[in-house]
Scaffold this motif. Structure first.
Motif, short mmCIF file in Angstrom:
data_model
loop_
_atom_site.label_atom_id
_atom_site.label_comp_id
_atom_site.label_asym_id
_atom_site.label_seq_id
_atom_site.Cartn_x
_atom_site.Cartn_y
_atom_site.Cartn_z
N LYS A 179 0.84 -1.20 0.00
CA LYS A 179 0.00 0.00 0.00
C LYS A 179 0.87 1.25 0.00
O LYS A 179 0.64 2.18 -0.77
N ARG A 180 1.87 1.28 0.87
CA ARG A 180 2.73 2.47 0.98
C ARG A 180 3.56 2.69 -0.28
O ARG A 180 3.74 3.82 -0.72
N VAL A 181 4.06 1.62 -0.87
CA VAL A 181 4.83 1.77 -2.11
C VAL A 181 3.94 2.29 -3.22
O VAL A 181 4.34 3.17 -4.00
N SER A 182 2.72 1.79 -3.28
CA SER A 182 1.77 2.27 -4.28
C SER A 182 1.51 3.77 -4.10
O SER A 182 1.51 4.53 -5.08
N GLU A 183 1.32 4.20 -2.86
CA GLU A 183 1.10 5.62 -2.59
C GLU A 183 2.35 6.44 -2.88
O GLU A 183 2.27 7.56 -3.41
N LEU A 184 3.50 5.89 -2.56
CA LEU A 184 4.77 6.59 -2.79
C LEU A 184 5.04 6.77 -4.29
O LEU A 184 5.57 7.81 -4.70
N MET A 185 4.63 5.78 -5.08
CA MET A 185 4.85 5.87 -6.53
C MET A 185 4.04 7.01 -7.15
O MET A 185 4.41 7.53 -8.20
N LYS A 186 2.98 7.42 -6.52
CA LYS A 186 2.16 8.51 -7.02
C LYS A 186 2.80 9.87 -6.76
O LYS A 186 2.41 10.87 -7.38
N THR A 187 3.76 9.91 -5.84
CA THR A 187 4.40 11.17 -5.47
C THR A 187 5.50 11.52 -6.48
O THR A 187 6.35 10.70 -6.77
N GLN A 188 5.46 12.73 -6.98
CA GLN A 188 6.44 13.18 -7.97
C GLN A 188 7.61 13.93 -7.34
O GLN A 188 8.73 13.86 -7.81
N LEU A 221 7.36 5.16 8.48
CA LEU A 221 8.15 4.84 9.67
C LEU A 221 7.28 4.78 10.93
O LEU A 221 7.47 3.92 11.78
N GLN A 222 6.31 5.67 11.03
CA GLN A 222 5.42 5.64 12.19
C GLN A 222 4.56 4.37 12.19
O GLN A 222 4.37 3.74 13.23
N ASP A 223 4.06 4.02 11.02
CA ASP A 223 3.28 2.79 10.92
C ASP A 223 4.13 1.57 11.27
O ASP A 223 3.68 0.67 11.98
N ALA A 224 5.35 1.56 10.77
CA ALA A 224 6.24 0.44 11.06
C ALA A 224 6.53 0.35 12.56
O ALA A 224 6.52 -0.74 13.14
N ALA A 225 6.77 1.48 13.19
CA ALA A 225 7.03 1.49 14.63
C ALA A 225 5.82 0.96 15.40
O ALA A 225 5.97 0.19 16.36
N LYS A 226 4.62 1.35 14.99
CA LYS A 226 3.41 0.87 15.65
C LYS A 226 3.27 -0.65 15.47
O LYS A 226 2.90 -1.37 16.41
N GLU A 227 3.53 -1.12 14.26
CA GLU A 227 3.41 -2.56 13.99
C GLU A 227 4.43 -3.35 14.81
O GLU A 227 4.11 -4.42 15.34
N VAL A 228 5.64 -2.86 14.91
CA VAL A 228 6.67 -3.55 15.69
C VAL A 228 6.27 -3.59 17.17
O VAL A 228 6.39 -4.63 17.82
#
Length: 118
Positions: free
Chosen positions: A52-61, A75-82
């Protein structure tokens, strides 16, 4: 204490030890299965999140916007998941340790009872 009585006592103690070993094995297996399920779920969740994040990141120019996005969101999502993953593991280990402690307590009480009859 007669020979028959001593043999019965030894046999009973051996059976208790076998039963305790089975209980410990059951607890260990249950904990291992729970940890495996947590790991599988965490891997699936992480893969979905990354996709999901890579897909959203690919939209950013704009590179600056992409960096800010990665820093703020990913990074915040990853920290929460960990943190969530670690809490789940801790819960499983606490539960398993409690069960092992209970088994040990029963064994100690049985040993005390056996020793008091000698």
């Amino acid at each position: 204490m007669g020979k028959k009585s001593l043999n019965e006592s030894v046999s009973n103690n051996q059976q208790k030890a076998v039963d305790a070993s089975r209980a410990v094995g059951r607890v260990a297996m249950g904990s291992a299965q729970a940890i495996a399920q947590i790991n599988q779920k965490a891997a699936q969740d992480f893969a979905e999140l990354i996709q999901k994040r890579v897909s959203e990141l690919m939209k950013t120019q704009d590179p600056k916007t992409a960096f800010e996005y990665v820093h703020a969101e990913v990074l915040q999502d990853a920290a929460k998941e960990v943190a969530h993953y670690h809490q789940q593991l801790l819960d499983v280990l606490k539960s398993g340790n409690k069960e092992l402690s209970d088994i040990a307590e029963v064994m100690i009480q049985d040993s005390k009872a056996d020793l008091s009859t000698l």
